[in-house]
Design an enzyme around this catalytic site. Structure first.
Site, PDB file in Angstrom:
ATOM      1  N   ASP A 140       0.875  -1.165   0.000  1.00 44.13           N
ATOM      2  CA  ASP A 140       0.000   0.000   0.000  1.00 44.13           C
ATOM      3  C   ASP A 140       0.928   1.236   0.000  1.00 44.13           C
ATOM      4  O   ASP A 140       2.107   1.126   0.345  1.00 44.13           O
ATOM      5  CB  ASP A 140      -0.863  -0.044   1.270  1.00 44.13           C
ATOM      6  CG  ASP A 140      -1.659   1.230   1.460  1.00 44.13           C
ATOM      7  OD1 ASP A 140      -2.336   1.656   0.517  1.00 44.13           O
ATOM      8  OD2 ASP A 140      -1.568   1.816   2.567  1.00 44.13           O
ATOM      9  N   LEU A 141       0.400   2.384  -0.401  1.00 48.12           N
ATOM     10  CA  LEU A 141       1.257   3.582  -0.467  1.00 48.12           C
ATOM     11  C   LEU A 141       1.175   4.432   0.818  1.00 48.12           C
ATOM     12  O   LEU A 141       2.120   4.513   1.601  1.00 48.12           O
ATOM     13  CB  LEU A 141       0.853   4.436  -1.683  1.00 48.12           C
ATOM     14  CG  LEU A 141       1.599   5.762  -1.830  1.00 48.12           C
ATOM     15  CD1 LEU A 141       3.058   5.545  -2.199  1.00 48.12           C
ATOM     16  CD2 LEU A 141       0.926   6.631  -2.908  1.00 48.12           C
ATOM     17  N   ASP A 142       0.004   5.070   0.992  1.00 43.69           N
ATOM     18  CA  ASP A 142      -0.166   6.024   2.100  1.00 43.69           C
ATOM     19  C   ASP A 142      -0.055   5.320   3.448  1.00 43.69           C
ATOM     20  O   ASP A 142      -0.836   4.429   3.756  1.00 43.69           O
ATOM     21  CB  ASP A 142      -1.551   6.693   2.003  1.00 43.69           C
ATOM     22  CG  ASP A 142      -1.728   7.501   0.723  1.00 43.69           C
ATOM     23  OD1 ASP A 142      -0.907   8.376   0.444  1.00 43.69           O
ATOM     24  OD2 ASP A 142      -2.717   7.245  -0.007  1.00 43.69           O
ATOM     25  N   THR A 194       2.081   9.968   4.187  1.00 43.55           N
ATOM     26  CA  THR A 194       1.037  10.867   3.682  1.00 43.55           C
ATOM     27  C   THR A 194      -0.299  10.701   4.393  1.00 43.55           C
ATOM     28  O   THR A 194      -1.192  11.542   4.217  1.00 43.55           O
ATOM     29  CB  THR A 194       0.809  10.612   2.177  1.00 43.55           C
ATOM     30  OG1 THR A 194       0.874   9.199   1.979  1.00 43.55           O
ATOM     31  CG2 THR A 194       1.837  11.305   1.317  1.00 43.55           C
ATOM     32  N   LYS A 218      -8.959   5.077   6.294  1.00 43.23           N
ATOM     33  CA  LYS A 218      -7.702   4.669   5.644  1.00 43.23           C
ATOM     34  C   LYS A 218      -7.983   3.588   4.593  1.00 43.23           C
ATOM     35  O   LYS A 218      -8.704   2.630   4.867  1.00 43.23           O
ATOM     36  CB  LYS A 218      -6.697   4.158   6.688  1.00 43.23           C
ATOM     37  CG  LYS A 218      -6.136   5.272   7.546  1.00 43.23           C
ATOM     38  CD  LYS A 218      -5.058   4.766   8.481  1.00 43.23           C
ATOM     39  CE  LYS A 218      -4.508   5.907   9.322  1.00 43.23           C
ATOM     40  NZ  LYS A 218      -3.601   5.414  10.375  1.00 43.23           N
ATOM     41  N   SER A 263      -2.695   0.777  -4.408  1.00 45.10           N
ATOM     42  CA  SER A 263      -3.207   1.916  -3.630  1.00 45.10           C
ATOM     43  C   SER A 263      -4.530   2.428  -4.192  1.00 45.10           C
ATOM     44  O   SER A 263      -4.743   2.401  -5.399  1.00 45.10           O
ATOM     45  CB  SER A 263      -2.172   3.058  -3.683  1.00 45.10           C
ATOM     46  OG  SER A 263      -2.739   4.258  -3.229  1.00 45.10           O
ATOM     47  N   ALA A 264      -5.375   2.946  -3.297  1.00 44.80           N
ATOM     48  CA  ALA A 264      -6.639   3.552  -3.728  1.00 44.80           C
ATOM     49  C   ALA A 264      -6.433   4.979  -4.236  1.00 44.80           C
ATOM     50  O   ALA A 264      -7.344   5.583  -4.790  1.00 44.80           O
ATOM     51  CB  ALA A 264      -7.615   3.578  -2.553  1.00 44.80           C
ATOM     52  N   LYS A 285     -11.076  -0.790  -1.470  1.00 47.19           N
ATOM     53  CA  LYS A 285     -10.835  -1.712  -0.350  1.00 47.19           C
ATOM     54  C   LYS A 285     -12.001  -1.535   0.631  1.00 47.19           C
ATOM     55  O   LYS A 285     -12.456  -0.408   0.783  1.00 47.19           O
ATOM     56  CB  LYS A 285      -9.512  -1.371   0.350  1.00 47.19           C
ATOM     57  CG  LYS A 285      -8.278  -1.497  -0.548  1.00 47.19           C
ATOM     58  CD  LYS A 285      -7.049  -0.870   0.101  1.00 47.19           C
ATOM     59  CE  LYS A 285      -5.888  -0.800  -0.867  1.00 47.19           C
ATOM     60  NZ  LYS A 285      -4.711  -0.086  -0.335  1.00 47.19           N
ATOM     61  N   GLU A 319       0.013  -3.374   4.670  1.00 46.47           N
ATOM     62  CA  GLU A 319      -1.110  -2.437   4.806  1.00 46.47           C
ATOM     63  C   GLU A 319      -1.166  -1.751   6.166  1.00 46.47           C
ATOM     64  O   GLU A 319      -0.908  -2.384   7.187  1.00 46.47           O
ATOM     65  CB  GLU A 319      -2.423  -3.218   4.655  1.00 46.47           C
ATOM     66  CG  GLU A 319      -3.066  -3.130   3.305  1.00 46.47           C
ATOM     67  CD  GLU A 319      -3.573  -1.731   2.950  1.00 46.47           C
ATOM     68  OE1 GLU A 319      -3.629  -0.848   3.827  1.00 46.47           O
ATOM     69  OE2 GLU A 319      -3.925  -1.527   1.781  1.00 46.47           O
ATOM     70  N   ASP A 320      -1.542  -0.464   6.156  1.00 48.39           N
ATOM     71  CA  ASP A 320      -1.757   0.250   7.424  1.00 48.39           C
ATOM     72  C   ASP A 320      -3.244   0.443   7.703  1.00 48.39           C
ATOM     73  O   ASP A 320      -3.603   1.051   8.710  1.00 48.39           O
ATOM     74  CB  ASP A 320      -1.071   1.630   7.399  1.00 48.39           C
ATOM     75  CG  ASP A 320      -1.767   2.596   6.469  1.00 48.39           C
ATOM     76  OD1 ASP A 320      -2.228   2.158   5.392  1.00 48.39           O
ATOM     77  OD2 ASP A 320      -1.873   3.794   6.811  1.00 48.39           O
TER      78      ASP A 320
END
Ligand code: G6P
Ligand code: MG
Length: 216
Positions: free
Chosen positions: A9-11, A17, A45, A114-115, A145, A169-170
């Site tokens: 995942d990105l953020d 971010t 998130k 990522s979304a 997600k 994932e966070d």
């Protein structure tokens, strides 16, 4: 060749971010006359911009026309980008760059799932735009997600079986998405929030190749 993949995942996993999303959404809620907590923010998130707005308006018991929603979606993104565009490589979260490089060095595939519709902009800003074999972002997906779509698209593009993919994932919604794709989920962040993950690390500096659930 080892047919395994790590999907990131990105953020909040690769780049710091998540706090800027929270700040921008809070500014929006405050502009509309209400507030929401950091605890409530956990459920945003991993959720697309459009769905997040609907959830937040529901918290504030506010109904808006489609035109007004469009205005707030653009305004939120403008506020978010004001912070994002000031970032540099130091916004990469601890251990992320090293771990991604280590994963690649032994022949495992890497993907970003990522979304966010800002994913490629952000990767360029922090200099990670060439770090992933595949990038699937919010411009490519049709389902948010906890739907597994973003991760199954990554695995399909890499031609790796879902059971041989590990997702970092966070977000609670992201852990659920990974599990419903039949993938292994590693939480990044808070153990108390990411209860369904196989295990949880504070950040990717706690990861190493030995901790990956892949057969050697
Ligand atoms: C990620 C973040 C969410 C964000 C979503 C869409 O999943 O965790 O907080 O709402 O991406 O991001 P975007 O950059 O397209 O607004
Ligand atoms: Mg995230």
């Amino acid at each position: 060749m080892k047919n395994y993949a790590c999907i990131f995942d990105l953020d909040g996993v690769v780049v710091d971010t998540a706090k800027f999303h929270f700040l921008a959404w809070q500014k929006l809620a405050n502009s509309l006359g209400f507030n929401f907590s950091e605890h409530q923010n956990e459920s945003l998130k991993g959720i697309s911009r459009k769905e997040s707005l609907d959830i937040i308006l529901n918290w504030g018991k506010i109904e808006l026309s489609d035109t007004a929603k469009q205005y707030w979606l653009e305004t939120k993104n403008k506020w978010y980008l004001e912070n994002v565009l000031q970032m540099d490589k130091t916004a990469i979260l601890p251990g992320a760059k090293d771990f991604i490089e280590r994963v690649k060095s032994v022949g495992y595939k890497t993907a970003l799932g990522s979304a966010s519709k800002n994913a490629t902009t952000i990767l360029k800003i922090v200099g990670l735009d060439a770090s992933f074999d595949v990038i699937v972002d919010g411009n490519k997906t049709t389902k948010s997600k906890p739907d597994p779509q973003v991760f199954t698209m990554c695995a399909d593009a890499l031609n790796i079986e879902y059971k041989n993919c590990v997702v970092f994932e966070d977000a609670e919604a992201g852990i659920e998405a990974a599990l419903s794709a039949g993938m292994y989920a590693i939480g990044v962040g808070d153990k108390m929030v990411l209860k369904k993950a196989g295990f949880v690390v504070k950040d990717l500096s706690e990861m190493n190749l030995e901790r990956l659930p892949f057969k050697k």
